[in-house]
Design a protein around this motif. Structure first.
Motif, PDB file in Angstrom:
ATOM      1  N   THR A 114      24.909  37.334  34.463  1.00  0.00           N
ATOM      2  CA  THR A 114      23.631  37.597  35.131  1.00  0.00           C
ATOM      3  C   THR A 114      23.705  37.090  36.555  1.00  0.00           C
ATOM      4  O   THR A 114      24.481  36.192  36.886  1.00  0.00           O
ATOM      5  CB  THR A 114      22.485  36.893  34.388  1.00  0.00           C
ATOM      6  OG1 THR A 114      22.769  35.502  34.361  1.00  0.00           O
ATOM      7  CG2 THR A 114      22.355  37.444  32.972  1.00  0.00           C
ATOM      8  N   GLY A 115      22.880  37.677  37.446  1.00  0.00           N
ATOM      9  CA  GLY A 115      22.918  37.304  38.846  1.00  0.00           C
ATOM     10  C   GLY A 115      24.008  38.055  39.572  1.00  0.00           C
ATOM     11  O   GLY A 115      24.727  38.856  38.991  1.00  0.00           O
ATOM     12  N   GLN A 116      24.117  37.805  40.864  1.00  0.00           N
ATOM     13  CA  GLN A 116      25.082  38.533  41.681  1.00  0.00           C
ATOM     14  C   GLN A 116      26.432  37.856  41.628  1.00  0.00           C
ATOM     15  O   GLN A 116      26.600  36.712  42.029  1.00  0.00           O
ATOM     16  CB  GLN A 116      24.586  38.609  43.125  1.00  0.00           C
ATOM     17  CG  GLN A 116      25.473  39.469  44.010  1.00  0.00           C
ATOM     18  CD  GLN A 116      24.887  39.634  45.393  1.00  0.00           C
ATOM     19  OE1 GLN A 116      23.879  39.013  45.707  1.00  0.00           O
ATOM     20  NE2 GLN A 116      25.512  40.468  46.201  1.00  0.00           N
ATOM     21  N   ALA A 117      27.418  38.575  41.086  1.00  0.00           N
ATOM     22  CA  ALA A 117      28.766  38.034  40.976  1.00  0.00           C
ATOM     23  C   ALA A 117      29.408  37.961  42.350  1.00  0.00           C
ATOM     24  O   ALA A 117      29.138  38.780  43.229  1.00  0.00           O
ATOM     25  CB  ALA A 117      29.601  38.909  40.054  1.00  0.00           C
TER      26      ALA A 117
ATOM     27  N   VAL B  35      35.148  35.930  40.332  1.00  0.00           N
ATOM     28  CA  VAL B  35      36.274  36.732  39.867  1.00  0.00           C
ATOM     29  C   VAL B  35      37.555  35.903  39.882  1.00  0.00           C
ATOM     30  O   VAL B  35      38.328  35.900  38.909  1.00  0.00           O
ATOM     31  CB  VAL B  35      36.450  37.996  40.732  1.00  0.00           C
ATOM     32  CG1 VAL B  35      37.682  38.781  40.284  1.00  0.00           C
ATOM     33  CG2 VAL B  35      35.212  38.875  40.663  1.00  0.00           C
ATOM     34  N   ALA B  36      37.782  35.192  40.975  1.00  0.00           N
ATOM     35  CA  ALA B  36      39.000  34.398  41.109  1.00  0.00           C
ATOM     36  C   ALA B  36      39.064  33.316  40.023  1.00  0.00           C
ATOM     37  O   ALA B  36      40.107  33.109  39.397  1.00  0.00           O
ATOM     38  CB  ALA B  36      39.057  33.774  42.502  1.00  0.00           C
TER      39      ALA B  36
ATOM     40  N   GLU C  13      33.973  43.279  33.862  1.00  0.00           N
ATOM     41  CA  GLU C  13      33.153  42.515  32.918  1.00  0.00           C
ATOM     42  C   GLU C  13      31.949  41.859  33.578  1.00  0.00           C
ATOM     43  O   GLU C  13      30.854  41.827  33.006  1.00  0.00           O
ATOM     44  CB  GLU C  13      34.021  41.455  32.231  1.00  0.00           C
ATOM     45  CG  GLU C  13      34.985  42.019  31.197  1.00  0.00           C
ATOM     46  CD  GLU C  13      35.832  40.933  30.565  1.00  0.00           C
ATOM     47  OE1 GLU C  13      35.844  39.797  31.107  1.00  0.00           O
ATOM     48  OE2 GLU C  13      36.500  41.225  29.551  1.00  0.00           O
ATOM     49  N   ILE C  14      32.139  41.315  34.781  1.00  0.00           N
ATOM     50  CA  ILE C  14      31.024  40.590  35.407  1.00  0.00           C
ATOM     51  C   ILE C  14      30.258  41.446  36.408  1.00  0.00           C
ATOM     52  O   ILE C  14      29.285  40.996  37.004  1.00  0.00           O
ATOM     53  CB  ILE C  14      31.504  39.287  36.080  1.00  0.00           C
ATOM     54  CG1 ILE C  14      32.337  39.589  37.329  1.00  0.00           C
ATOM     55  CG2 ILE C  14      32.274  38.422  35.091  1.00  0.00           C
ATOM     56  CD1 ILE C  14      32.734  38.328  38.108  1.00  0.00           C
ATOM     57  N   GLY C  15      30.734  42.696  36.613  1.00  0.00           N
ATOM     58  CA  GLY C  15      29.991  43.606  37.485  1.00  0.00           C
ATOM     59  C   GLY C  15      30.065  43.236  38.953  1.00  0.00           C
ATOM     60  O   GLY C  15      29.115  43.461  39.708  1.00  0.00           O
ATOM     61  N   TYR C  16      31.217  42.715  39.367  1.00  0.00           N
ATOM     62  CA  TYR C  16      31.369  42.358  40.779  1.00  0.00           C
ATOM     63  C   TYR C  16      31.511  43.614  41.630  1.00  0.00           C
ATOM     64  O   TYR C  16      32.311  44.509  41.326  1.00  0.00           O
ATOM     65  CB  TYR C  16      32.591  41.460  40.973  1.00  0.00           C
ATOM     66  CG  TYR C  16      32.940  41.217  42.424  1.00  0.00           C
ATOM     67  CD1 TYR C  16      32.068  40.523  43.266  1.00  0.00           C
ATOM     68  CD2 TYR C  16      34.135  41.691  42.957  1.00  0.00           C
ATOM     69  CE1 TYR C  16      32.381  40.314  44.598  1.00  0.00           C
ATOM     70  CE2 TYR C  16      34.463  41.485  44.285  1.00  0.00           C
ATOM     71  CZ  TYR C  16      33.575  40.790  45.104  1.00  0.00           C
ATOM     72  OH  TYR C  16      33.883  40.583  46.419  1.00  0.00           O
ATOM     73  N   VAL C  17      30.726  43.684  42.693  1.00  0.00           N
ATOM     74  CA  VAL C  17      30.800  44.795  43.642  1.00  0.00           C
ATOM     75  C   VAL C  17      31.066  44.214  45.027  1.00  0.00           C
ATOM     76  O   VAL C  17      30.240  43.457  45.551  1.00  0.00           O
ATOM     77  CB  VAL C  17      29.490  45.615  43.670  1.00  0.00           C
ATOM     78  CG1 VAL C  17      29.585  46.729  44.711  1.00  0.00           C
ATOM     79  CG2 VAL C  17      29.182  46.175  42.299  1.00  0.00           C
TER      80      VAL C  17
END
Length: 338
Positions: A4-7, A12-13, A47-51
């Motif tokens: 949840t929240g902005q990845a 990611v690292a 998985e975490i939806g990082y953009v």
């Protein structure tokens, strides 16, 4: 399960067990990663939806994700092949290509490029010959914090900033091919004044004559400017000589086509009466009759390497800087009649 929240890239690292630099390489499709690392990072990103946010990154870097191609080159084939090579690397990354032609003869050229750099704030630029020979232009890039790579016919900068071909060496081999066929009176059609490529190719011609113990005759050297018309003019002068050359090396294919045209106008048979060798291996080389023996210049390969240098993360990962051109033997060379 997505977070949840902005990845962030830090998330990611951490979850992938790699550095932020490695994550950046994955995002930019760098070839410097093994498949296992790439797959692990891409799985975490999904998985975490990082953009990635290119605007935020650009603001942090004070640079846009633009790669500039700066040139003043009379050879459209070269420019198109460089663009192709750059785009092959930049495709599917955050980077875009912007082309900026200049006039190398204008006293305001450096000011024009400085305005371009200040206005567009490119991440990096590729400099094509002949302006790539200009050390002041390289200094301008360094002073403005812009990455740069120079394309040239010899190495005249650090590997990080250079993609070069072996023009002198390969032209020596090309003229040597004519000598092996039995030619001793070999004409040379030069490239334009001020072009490093013209100088390197002339040196290669002279090296070949020297190795074969053939005296250099200045009358066999004609000026050209990399155009078909200049090849015709050079051929007019060379073929007026008595005795005329039995072979001609031309510093590019366009001029070789001009020499072939003039030879045909005079009723000469190529290669029976006159052998011709070019340089570049443009499409025209294989479409002429007879097909032209020429040097294949790996332009697109050099451009791909330049793009990787420009978008790479580490200075030490400068990659290859010297690229070998090869002689392509076709039907425009034969033994002389005499």
């Amino acid at each position: 399960m997505k977070k949840t929240g902005q990845a962030t890239i830090n998330d990611v690292a951490r979850l992938a067990g790699v550095s932020k630099k490695t994550v950046s390489r994955v995002i930019n499709r760098s070839p410097l990663l093994n498949d296992e690392t790439r797959d692990r990072v891409e799985k975490v990103i999904a998985e975490i939806g990082y953009v990635p946010n290119p605007q935020a990154r650009a603001l942090a870097l004070r640079r846009n994700f633009l790669i500039g191609l700066i040139h003043d080159n009379p050879n459209p084939h070269m420019v198109l092949n460089v663009q192709q090579g750059l785009l092959e690397v930049l495709r599917d990354t955050e980077f875009e290509l912007i082309v900026h032609p200049v006039d190398r003869g204008a006293p305001t050229m450096l000011d024009d490029i400085k305005r371009f750099v200040e206005r567009q704030r490119p991440f990096g630029v590729m400099l094509l010959p002949p302006i790539s020979d200009n050390d002041s232009l390289a200094a301008l890039c360094r002073d403005n914090g812009v990455r740069y790579v120079r394309m040239g016919s010899a190495q005249f900068d650090e590997p990080l900033h250079m993609v070069a071909s072996n023009d002198r060496e390969v032209v020596c081999s090309a003229v040597g091919h004519l000598i092996e066929a039995g030619h001793r009176r070999i004409g040379l059609v030069l490239g334009p004044h001020g072009f490093r490529s013209a100088l390197e190719r002339r040196r290669g011609y002279e090296d070949a004559l020297d190795r074969a113990d053939i005296t250099l005759q200045r009358t066999l050297v004609a000026q050209g400017d990399y155009t078909f018309e200049s090849g015709m003019r050079a051929a007019e002068r060379l073929l007026d000589l008595s005795p005329r050359p039995t072979a001609v090396f031309c510093s590019n294919d366009a001029m070789a086509a001009g020499v072939l045209h003039t030879a045909r106008q005079r009723g000469l048979d190529v290669p029976r009466d006159l052998s011709i060798v070019g340089f570049d291996d443009t499409s025209i080389a294989s479409h002429l009759w007879p097909p032209l023996t020429t040097v294949r210049w790996p332009i697109a390969t050099m451009a791909r390497a330049a793009a990787l240098k420009l978008i790479g993360e580490d200075d030490e990962d400068s990659g290859e800087s010297l690229f070998v051109s090869t002689l392509i033997r076709r039907a425009s060379v034969a033994a002389p009649l005499e």
